[in-house]
Write a protein that holds these residues in place. Structure first.
Motif, short mmCIF file in Angstrom:
data_model
loop_
_atom_site.label_atom_id
_atom_site.label_comp_id
_atom_site.label_asym_id
_atom_site.label_seq_id
_atom_site.Cartn_x
_atom_site.Cartn_y
_atom_site.Cartn_z
N MET A 1 0.85 -1.18 0.00
CA MET A 1 0.00 0.00 0.00
C MET A 1 0.89 1.24 0.00
O MET A 1 1.80 1.36 0.81
CB MET A 1 -0.89 -0.04 1.25
CG MET A 1 -1.78 1.16 1.34
SD MET A 1 -3.17 0.95 2.48
CE MET A 1 -2.41 1.00 4.05
N PRO A 2 0.65 2.20 -0.90
CA PRO A 2 1.49 3.40 -0.97
C PRO A 2 1.30 4.29 0.26
O PRO A 2 0.23 4.32 0.86
CB PRO A 2 1.02 4.11 -2.24
CG PRO A 2 -0.32 3.52 -2.56
CD PRO A 2 -0.38 2.18 -1.91
N THR A 3 2.38 4.97 0.62
CA THR A 3 2.34 5.89 1.76
C THR A 3 1.58 7.15 1.36
O THR A 3 1.82 7.71 0.29
CB THR A 3 3.78 6.26 2.18
OG1 THR A 3 4.47 5.05 2.46
CG2 THR A 3 3.79 7.14 3.39
N ALA A 4 0.69 7.60 2.22
CA ALA A 4 -0.07 8.82 1.95
C ALA A 4 0.88 10.01 2.01
O ALA A 4 1.73 10.10 2.89
CB ALA A 4 -1.18 8.98 2.97
N THR A 5 0.73 10.90 1.05
CA THR A 5 1.57 12.09 1.04
C THR A 5 0.68 13.34 1.01
O THR A 5 -0.46 13.31 0.56
CB THR A 5 2.50 12.13 -0.19
OG1 THR A 5 1.71 12.11 -1.37
CG2 THR A 5 3.46 10.97 -0.19
N ILE A 6 1.25 14.40 1.51
CA ILE A 6 0.63 15.72 1.43
C ILE A 6 1.68 16.60 0.78
O ILE A 6 2.77 16.77 1.33
CB ILE A 6 0.22 16.24 2.83
CG1 ILE A 6 -0.82 15.30 3.44
CG2 ILE A 6 -0.29 17.67 2.74
CD1 ILE A 6 -1.20 15.62 4.86
N HIS A 8 4.69 17.17 -1.11
CA HIS A 8 5.82 16.30 -1.45
C HIS A 8 6.36 15.57 -0.23
O HIS A 8 7.48 15.04 -0.28
CB HIS A 8 6.95 17.13 -2.08
CG HIS A 8 6.58 17.69 -3.41
ND1 HIS A 8 6.60 16.95 -4.57
CD2 HIS A 8 6.13 18.92 -3.78
CE1 HIS A 8 6.20 17.70 -5.58
NE2 HIS A 8 5.90 18.91 -5.12
N ILE A 9 5.60 15.53 0.87
CA ILE A 9 6.08 14.88 2.09
C ILE A 9 5.06 13.87 2.59
O ILE A 9 3.88 13.90 2.21
CB ILE A 9 6.38 15.92 3.21
CG1 ILE A 9 5.12 16.72 3.54
CG2 ILE A 9 7.52 16.82 2.81
CD1 ILE A 9 5.30 17.67 4.72
N THR A 10 5.52 12.99 3.46
CA THR A 10 4.60 11.99 4.02
C THR A 10 3.66 12.66 5.02
O THR A 10 3.94 13.74 5.54
CB THR A 10 5.37 10.88 4.76
OG1 THR A 10 6.05 11.45 5.88
CG2 THR A 10 6.36 10.19 3.84
N ARG A 11 2.56 11.99 5.26
CA ARG A 11 1.59 12.50 6.24
C ARG A 11 2.25 12.63 7.61
O ARG A 11 2.01 13.59 8.33
CB ARG A 11 0.39 11.56 6.33
CG ARG A 11 -0.65 12.06 7.34
CD ARG A 11 -1.86 11.19 7.35
NE ARG A 11 -3.16 11.69 7.12
CZ ARG A 11 -3.61 12.90 6.86
NH1 ARG A 11 -2.79 13.86 6.72
NH2 ARG A 11 -4.88 13.18 6.70
N GLU A 12 3.10 11.68 7.97
CA GLU A 12 3.78 11.73 9.26
C GLU A 12 4.66 12.98 9.37
O GLU A 12 4.62 13.67 10.38
CB GLU A 12 4.64 10.47 9.44
CG GLU A 12 5.38 10.44 10.75
CD GLU A 12 6.26 9.20 10.89
OE1 GLU A 12 6.96 9.14 11.90
OE2 GLU A 12 6.23 8.32 10.02
N ILE A 17 5.61 18.72 11.16
CA ILE A 17 5.80 20.13 10.82
C ILE A 17 4.70 20.98 11.43
O ILE A 17 4.96 22.02 12.05
CB ILE A 17 5.87 20.32 9.28
CG1 ILE A 17 7.16 19.72 8.74
CG2 ILE A 17 5.74 21.80 8.90
CD1 ILE A 17 7.23 19.65 7.23
N VAL A 18 3.45 20.56 11.27
CA VAL A 18 2.31 21.32 11.80
C VAL A 18 2.40 21.41 13.33
O VAL A 18 2.18 22.48 13.91
CB VAL A 18 0.97 20.72 11.33
CG1 VAL A 18 -0.20 21.36 12.06
CG2 VAL A 18 0.82 20.89 9.82
#
Length: 66
Positions: A1-6, A8-12, A17-18
């Protein structure tokens, strides 16, 4: 399963960052309140009336005192 991105970065990484940015905003707010508290300690607020001194009192601004 592909890693979710937001973007150009991963969700993690996005969540890291947030969370860090929220902490910085909180620090800014605490800093501003601390500076304000220090300013009031140095030069307390004038009695009611502000720009309209009571009879016999000179108009004395914070700018003049600092």
């Amino acid at each position: 399963m592909p890693t979710a991105t937001i973007g150009h970065i991963t969700r993690e990484r996005y969540e890291q960052i947030v969370a860090g940015d929220r902490e910085l905003v909180g620090q800014m707010q605490r800093i501003q309140f601390t500076i304000g508290d220090h300013a009031l300690e140095i030069e307390p607020m004038q009695p009611l009336g502000g720009a309209h001194p009571a009879l016999g009192e000179d108009l004395f601004s914070v700018e003049a005192s600092l």
